[in-house]
Design a protein around this motif. Structure first.
Motif, short mmCIF file in Angstrom:
data_model
loop_
_atom_site.label_atom_id
_atom_site.label_comp_id
_atom_site.label_asym_id
_atom_site.label_seq_id
_atom_site.Cartn_x
_atom_site.Cartn_y
_atom_site.Cartn_z
N ARG A 645 40.62 39.46 44.99
CA ARG A 645 40.72 38.73 43.73
C ARG A 645 39.47 37.88 43.53
O ARG A 645 38.76 37.54 44.48
CB ARG A 645 41.98 37.90 43.68
N THR A 646 39.27 37.50 42.28
CA THR A 646 38.05 36.79 41.92
C THR A 646 38.06 35.36 42.45
O THR A 646 37.04 34.87 42.93
CB THR A 646 37.89 36.77 40.39
N PHE A 647 39.22 34.69 42.35
CA PHE A 647 39.31 33.30 42.81
C PHE A 647 40.49 33.16 43.76
O PHE A 647 41.56 33.72 43.54
CB PHE A 647 39.49 32.35 41.61
N THR A 651 43.84 32.72 40.33
CA THR A 651 43.44 33.17 38.99
C THR A 651 42.46 34.31 39.11
O THR A 651 41.91 34.59 40.17
CB THR A 651 42.81 32.02 38.20
N GLY A 652 42.18 34.96 38.00
CA GLY A 652 41.24 36.07 37.99
C GLY A 652 41.91 37.40 38.27
O GLY A 652 43.08 37.47 38.68
N GLY A 653 41.16 38.50 38.06
CA GLY A 653 41.70 39.82 38.26
C GLY A 653 41.90 40.15 39.73
O GLY A 653 41.27 39.57 40.61
N THR A 654 42.81 41.08 40.00
CA THR A 654 43.08 41.48 41.38
C THR A 654 43.20 42.99 41.48
O THR A 654 43.54 43.68 40.51
CB THR A 654 44.40 40.86 41.88
N TYR A 675 34.61 45.35 44.27
CA TYR A 675 33.31 44.98 43.74
C TYR A 675 32.86 43.63 44.30
O TYR A 675 33.69 42.77 44.64
CB TYR A 675 33.37 44.91 42.21
N GLY A 677 31.42 39.81 44.81
CA GLY A 677 31.80 38.58 44.13
C GLY A 677 33.30 38.32 44.14
O GLY A 677 33.79 37.50 43.36
N ASN A 678 34.02 38.98 45.02
CA ASN A 678 35.47 38.80 45.11
C ASN A 678 35.90 38.49 46.54
O ASN A 678 35.24 38.90 47.50
CB ASN A 678 36.19 40.06 44.63
N TRP A 679 37.02 37.79 46.66
CA TRP A 679 37.58 37.42 47.96
C TRP A 679 38.59 38.46 48.40
O TRP A 679 39.25 39.10 47.59
CB TRP A 679 38.25 36.05 47.89
N TYR A 709 34.65 37.63 52.04
CA TYR A 709 34.08 37.62 50.70
C TYR A 709 33.09 38.77 50.64
O TYR A 709 32.25 38.94 51.53
CB TYR A 709 33.35 36.29 50.46
#
Length: 742
Positions: A645-647, A651-654, A675, A677-679, A709
């Motif tokens: 996920r992004t954050f 929040t953010g897409g997963t 991609y 930039g995601n955790w 990350y």
């Protein structure tokens, strides 16, 4: 006038009185001038005297009048009780004891009937009383007659004062000690005519001649409707003209009907009801209504409803407890456990500030209390008697005014203190949500109880408070108390009026432990880090400061609850993670390091009976009976769940994926659309395969965590360790085998 018509007219008035839910408060203003100008009783006496009414001429007292009204003539009819049962059968009648709710249709016994009639505490009726100026009042009108004579010289001690005699004179006026107040006690008769039919409809409203008046027959908050005849001769309800005449056109007397079977009157039913001597006295808490108080006047007194305070005795000082809640009939204030008392002087007025009271029944003989500006004082919970019988808590007290001591009336009641406790009923392991960062905790279910006069019972819903707290027990072999709890570390996650969630201690990974000072996110885990010793939580509630309904007490439960540690989900196997880029789609694939999967404790996700803690009755310790289990005992459908996920805050897409069940050797994973930039977070979850999809559900045996990350610099991809951001693992670009997930 025929006896039938006379009884019919008076029966309407009695029915109106019976339908009122509480204090009798029927006002009968002066009606249109009638032919006779006599009251119903006087008119009856006259007709008996001249022989019109067939009744012994030497039996014309008020009691004889009531006997005559009972009569035998008329058609078969239902008793007041039967009519009431018909009225409440559809469940639409308002409950006089609980405004806003309906009277249950199933509550239709004789006892229910009388409870319905007594109603909640209502407003005062037109009964003589003493006003602030010391005069007798009837309603709101000053009679000008002093209730107490001028002060005389001190004399020898005499007998107790005799209460004033209040009667209705032959002229139908109120008399006080034989003095005519000039105030009418009843209205005058109107013209004979056809009486209207007044009933209670299915909607609980008054109906006159079949027409809905729109007025409730049962008043809100226990207030009886005021039914009166206006100057225009119409029926008035609560001051509103119904438009219906109270009398019809004059007609000829009809022939007497055939004798019918007598239905029991409300009064007769009441006499049967109180005959056992076990019926609660609505005016005096903790007492029964005397079985020998069964006269007609006693009947009306009973119906006036339950008083919120004990009756004041004029002529003596009175020390009386105030109801905190008149509906519950309770004096003890739940926020501090005290009882508020009011002191009244000999005229029934509140005393001034500075009056001292001592010798309260059931209270320590040396305890002295002083009134405030309202003439009141409080007795704290720890000064109240503890489960003492009523005989030790009733009687008189000593009142000191201006240095002069006097003994109060013997109507003082000192309530027992209310003791409180809580009992734990269930403990199991759960979690807050399915999010990777969700808190894992032990769920503890309990209930609060109160002890009133020696009997324990559940708290009323209206008094339940979210006041339970948890803290670490220092020494498991010692009782739970203030000294044996470490309240400096708050392990409470959430709480309510029936539960509390206690955070489980966290086992950190070596990398997390090594980088606590460098990473704020990991540093927040430190407050719940497991210290390697079993963690037992103690429960307590109440602060005694008035913040909660704890009755002024702080209570420490002797339950000692084991809060098991929780181990982290494993990460990727080092050197076994790769990146595939094909047709613009990036896929992360490789292996999970499940070779050293940690131990675990069963949770609420397991079947009932396997998930609950048990309590040792000797030690009070709650523990999971199987204890800590090896990973090989995990349920067969457990698999590794991977989420990107992004954050990390949710929040953010997963995107997510997972392995096949661990019991089938599930170590391989493949995360498509991975991609930079995601955790990346990992968890152990149940895997359910449906027709079109595979579902992973949280089971919280392990601490799920964000572990990596995904970073790209230039053309190079890296896995960055979540705890140690300086640790970068280069990823080789490599095609994933077609059978990797088989």
């Amino acid at each position: 006038m025929s006896k039938f018509k006379f009884v019919q007219w008076y029966g309407i008035a009695v029915c109106l009185l019976m339908a009122a839910c509480t204090d009798v408060d029927i006002t009968m203003p002066k009606g249109p001038k009638g032919d006779t100008g006599l009251s119903a009783y006087e008119f009856w006496k006259e007709k008996v005297a001249d022989g019109t009414v067939d009744w012994p001429k030497d039996q014309t007292e008020v009691a004889d009048f009531f006997k005559y009204l009972k009569g035998n003539d008329g058609k078969d009819g239902k008793s007041a009780f039967d009519q009431w049962k018909d009225m409440i059968v559809d469940g639409s009648v308002d409950n006089p004891h609980n405004p806003g709710s309906k009277w249950p249709a199933g509550n239709n016994t004789v006892q229910d009937f009388w409870y319905f009639l007594t109603g909640a505490t209502g407003e005062s009726g037109q009964t003589p009383h003493i006003g602030d100026n010391g005069h007798w009042f009837v309603g709101n009108e000053d009679t000008g007659i002093a209730a107490q004579g001028e002060a005389g010289k001190d004399g020898a001690n005499g007998k107790d004062a005799v209460p004033p005699t209040v009667t209705i004179g032959a002229n139908d006026h109120w008399f006080v000690n034989g003095v005519d107040t000039g105030k009418k006690a009843t209205g005058t008769d109107g013209k004979d005519g056809v009486s209207p039919t007044i009933t209670i409809g299915g909607n609980g409203n008054w109906f006159v001649d079949g027409t809905d008046t729109g007025k409730k027959a049962v008043g809100a908050d226990g207030k009886s409707p005021e039914v009166a005849i206006g100057e225009n001769g119409n029926w008035y309800i609560n001051g509103t003209d119904t438009g219906k005449p109270s009398f019809g056109k004059a007609g000829k007397d009809g022939t007497n009907g055939a004798n019918g079977a007598n239905g029991k009157s409300a009064y007769e039913l009441w006499k049967e009801y109180i005959a056992s001597g076990e019926v609660d006295n609505p005016h005096k808490p903790d007492q029964k209504w005397p079985a020998d108080r069964n006269k007609q006047t006693d009947f009306w007194d009973f119906l006036t409803g339950r008083s919120s305070v004990i009756e004041i005795q004029v002529g003596k000082y009175n020390v009386i407890p105030d109801y905190w809640n008149s509906q519950l009939r309770e004096y003890v204030i739940p926020t501090d456990g005290s009882v508020l008392f009011t002191v009244y002087d000999k005229t029934g007025k509140k005393v001034a500030a500075g009056v001292q009271v001592s010798g309260l029944p059931g209270v320590g003989a040396t305890e002295t209390f002083t009134t405030d500006d309202n003439g009141q004082f409080k007795v704290a919970w720890d000064k109240l008697p503890d489960n003492q019988p009523l005989s030790r808590r009733t009687g008189s007290a000593t009142v000191t005014v201006g240095g002069v001591q006097e003994t109060s009336a013997k109507n003082t009641l000192v309530p027992n203190r209310i003791n409180v406790r809580a009992t734990v009923s269930m403990v199991y392991l759960s979690n807050a949500s399915s999010d990777i960062n969700a808190t894992r905790y032990a769920y503890v279910s309990f209930k609060y109880e109160r002890q009133i006069d020696g009997e324990w019972s559940d708290y009323p819903n209206s008094l339940n408070s979210s006041m339970m707290r948890a803290a670490k027990i220092k020494d498991i072999n010692q009782p739970v108390n203030e000294e044996n709890l470490d309240k400096s570390k708050n392990s409470t996650y959430t709480y309510g009026s029936t539960y509390i969630d206690i955070r489980r201690p966290l086992v950190l990974t070596p990398t997390e432990k090594a980088n606590v000072a460098k990473n704020d996110t990991v540093q927040r885990l430190l407050s719940d880090e497991w210290d390697g010793n079993d963690f037992y939580a103690g429960l307590y509630f109440g602060d005694g400061s008035g913040s909660y309904n704890d009755y002024g007490q702080t209570v420490y439960l002797q339950d000692k609850i084991h809060i098991p540690e929780i181990y982290p989900t494993p990460g990727f196997k080092e050197g076994a993670v790769f990146l595939e880029i094909k047709q613009g789609v990036t896929t992360l694939w490789g292996e999970i390091d499940t070779d050293q999967l940690p131990d675990f404790y069963k949770t609420y996700a397991y079947p009932s009976g396997q998930d609950r803690f048990t309590k040792d009755p000797d030690t009070g310790i709650w523990k999971f009976p199987e204890g800590k289990l090896p990973a090989s005992d995990l349920a067969k459908n457990r698999a590794v769940f991977i989420q990107m996920r992004t954050f990390v805050n949710g929040t953010g897409g997963t995107v997510h994926t997972g392995t096949v069940p661990l019991s089938e050797g599930g170590k391989h994973f493949m995360l498509t659309s991975a991609y930079p930039g995601n955790w990346i977070g990992l968890d152990i979850r149940s895997r359910t395969k449906g027709t079109n999809q595979i579902t992973y559900s949280a089971t919280y045996e392990y601490r799920s965590r964000f572990a990596y990350y995904l970073l790209k610099e230039g053309e190079q991809y890296f896995l960055v360790d979540f705890a140690d951001r300086t640790k970068r693992i280069p990823l080789e670009i490599k095609e994933c085998p077609a059978d990797w997930m088989d």
